[in-house]
Scaffold this motif. Sequence first.
Motif, short mmCIF file in Angstrom:
data_model
loop_
_atom_site.label_atom_id
_atom_site.label_comp_id
_atom_site.label_asym_id
_atom_site.label_seq_id
_atom_site.Cartn_x
_atom_site.Cartn_y
_atom_site.Cartn_z
N SER A 216 0.86 -1.18 0.00
CA SER A 216 0.00 0.00 0.00
C SER A 216 0.89 1.24 0.00
N LEU A 217 0.32 2.37 -0.33
CA LEU A 217 1.10 3.61 -0.29
C LEU A 217 1.59 3.93 1.11
N ASP A 218 0.79 3.59 2.12
CA ASP A 218 1.22 3.81 3.51
C ASP A 218 2.43 2.94 3.84
N GLU A 219 2.42 1.69 3.36
CA GLU A 219 3.57 0.81 3.60
C GLU A 219 4.80 1.33 2.86
N ILE A 220 4.60 1.84 1.66
CA ILE A 220 5.71 2.39 0.88
C ILE A 220 6.26 3.64 1.55
N ALA A 221 5.38 4.48 2.08
CA ALA A 221 5.82 5.72 2.74
C ALA A 221 6.78 5.43 3.88
N VAL A 222 6.56 4.34 4.59
CA VAL A 222 7.42 3.97 5.71
C VAL A 222 8.81 3.57 5.22
N MET A 223 8.92 3.23 3.94
CA MET A 223 10.20 2.82 3.38
C MET A 223 11.11 4.00 3.04
N PHE A 224 10.64 5.21 3.31
CA PHE A 224 11.46 6.41 3.14
C PHE A 224 11.62 7.06 4.51
N ASN A 225 12.85 7.45 4.85
CA ASN A 225 13.07 8.09 6.15
C ASN A 225 12.67 9.56 6.09
N ALA A 226 12.87 10.28 7.18
CA ALA A 226 12.44 11.68 7.29
C ALA A 226 13.10 12.57 6.24
N GLU A 227 14.30 12.20 5.81
CA GLU A 227 15.01 12.97 4.79
C GLU A 227 14.60 12.55 3.38
N GLY A 228 13.69 11.58 3.28
CA GLY A 228 13.24 11.12 1.98
C GLY A 228 14.14 10.07 1.36
N GLN A 229 15.11 9.58 2.13
CA GLN A 229 16.01 8.54 1.63
C GLN A 229 15.37 7.17 1.82
N VAL A 230 15.78 6.23 1.01
CA VAL A 230 15.23 4.88 1.10
C VAL A 230 15.68 4.23 2.41
N ALA A 231 14.72 3.70 3.14
CA ALA A 231 14.98 3.01 4.40
C ALA A 231 14.14 1.73 4.39
N ILE A 232 14.55 0.79 3.57
CA ILE A 232 13.76 -0.41 3.31
C ILE A 232 13.84 -1.40 4.46
N ASN A 233 12.69 -1.97 4.80
CA ASN A 233 12.61 -3.03 5.78
C ASN A 233 12.82 -4.35 5.03
N ARG A 234 14.01 -4.90 5.13
CA ARG A 234 14.37 -6.10 4.36
C ARG A 234 13.54 -7.31 4.76
N VAL A 235 13.17 -7.40 6.02
CA VAL A 235 12.33 -8.52 6.47
C VAL A 235 10.97 -8.44 5.78
N GLN A 236 10.41 -7.24 5.74
CA GLN A 236 9.11 -7.05 5.09
C GLN A 236 9.19 -7.39 3.60
N LEU A 237 10.27 -6.99 2.94
CA LEU A 237 10.44 -7.32 1.52
C LEU A 237 10.57 -8.82 1.31
N ASN A 238 11.30 -9.46 2.19
CA ASN A 238 11.47 -10.91 2.10
C ASN A 238 10.13 -11.63 2.27
N LEU A 239 9.35 -11.19 3.24
CA LEU A 239 8.03 -11.81 3.45
C LEU A 239 7.14 -11.61 2.23
N ARG A 240 7.16 -10.41 1.65
CA ARG A 240 6.34 -10.15 0.47
C ARG A 240 6.80 -11.01 -0.71
N SER A 241 8.11 -11.18 -0.86
CA SER A 241 8.61 -12.00 -1.97
C SER A 241 8.17 -13.45 -1.80
N GLN A 242 8.10 -13.93 -0.57
CA GLN A 242 7.62 -15.29 -0.32
C GLN A 242 6.14 -15.41 -0.68
N GLU A 243 5.35 -14.38 -0.35
CA GLU A 243 3.93 -14.37 -0.74
C GLU A 243 3.79 -14.41 -2.25
N ILE A 244 4.60 -13.63 -2.94
CA ILE A 244 4.56 -13.59 -4.40
C ILE A 244 4.94 -14.96 -4.97
#
Length: 132
Positions: free
Chosen positions: A61-89
């Motif tokens: 969701s856009l809310d989940e994506i928003a959390v992947m950017f830090n306060a400065e707008g830099q990418v701050a990806i949650n690797r565990v969350q990405l791994n879980l999503r890749s398993q779902e896919i």
Amino acid sequence: MKELDIREVADLSGVLPSTLRFYEKKGLIRPIGRNGLRRQYHENVLNKLQLIALGQAAGFSLDEIAVMFNAEGQVAINRVQLNLRSQEIDRTIRRLQLISQGLKHVARCSKQEHTQCEEFKKIVTRGLRLIK
């Protein structure tokens, strides 16, 4: 630093200006200023828009994506969350491949009643296990 106005960003990214303004409200992107009435963006907004599109394609969701950017707008990806999503896919892909197999089998099966076909029964049984 190259600045792009909202129309240039829309043209280069394929994202409508109204969507860009919506992303701005959600905190996904930020303009760096204005030139008259037109919002101006740093050229790196194009990379962010690609990441947003990838995240949406992956089902975030856009809310989940928003959390992947830090306060400065830099990418701050949650690797565990990405791994879980890749398993779902991966599970979804396996399920869809099985459904495709079943449809192809039914299309070429010579049995009058597919529920009497042993191969079809195997495909359905495997499919039911994947759904659970």
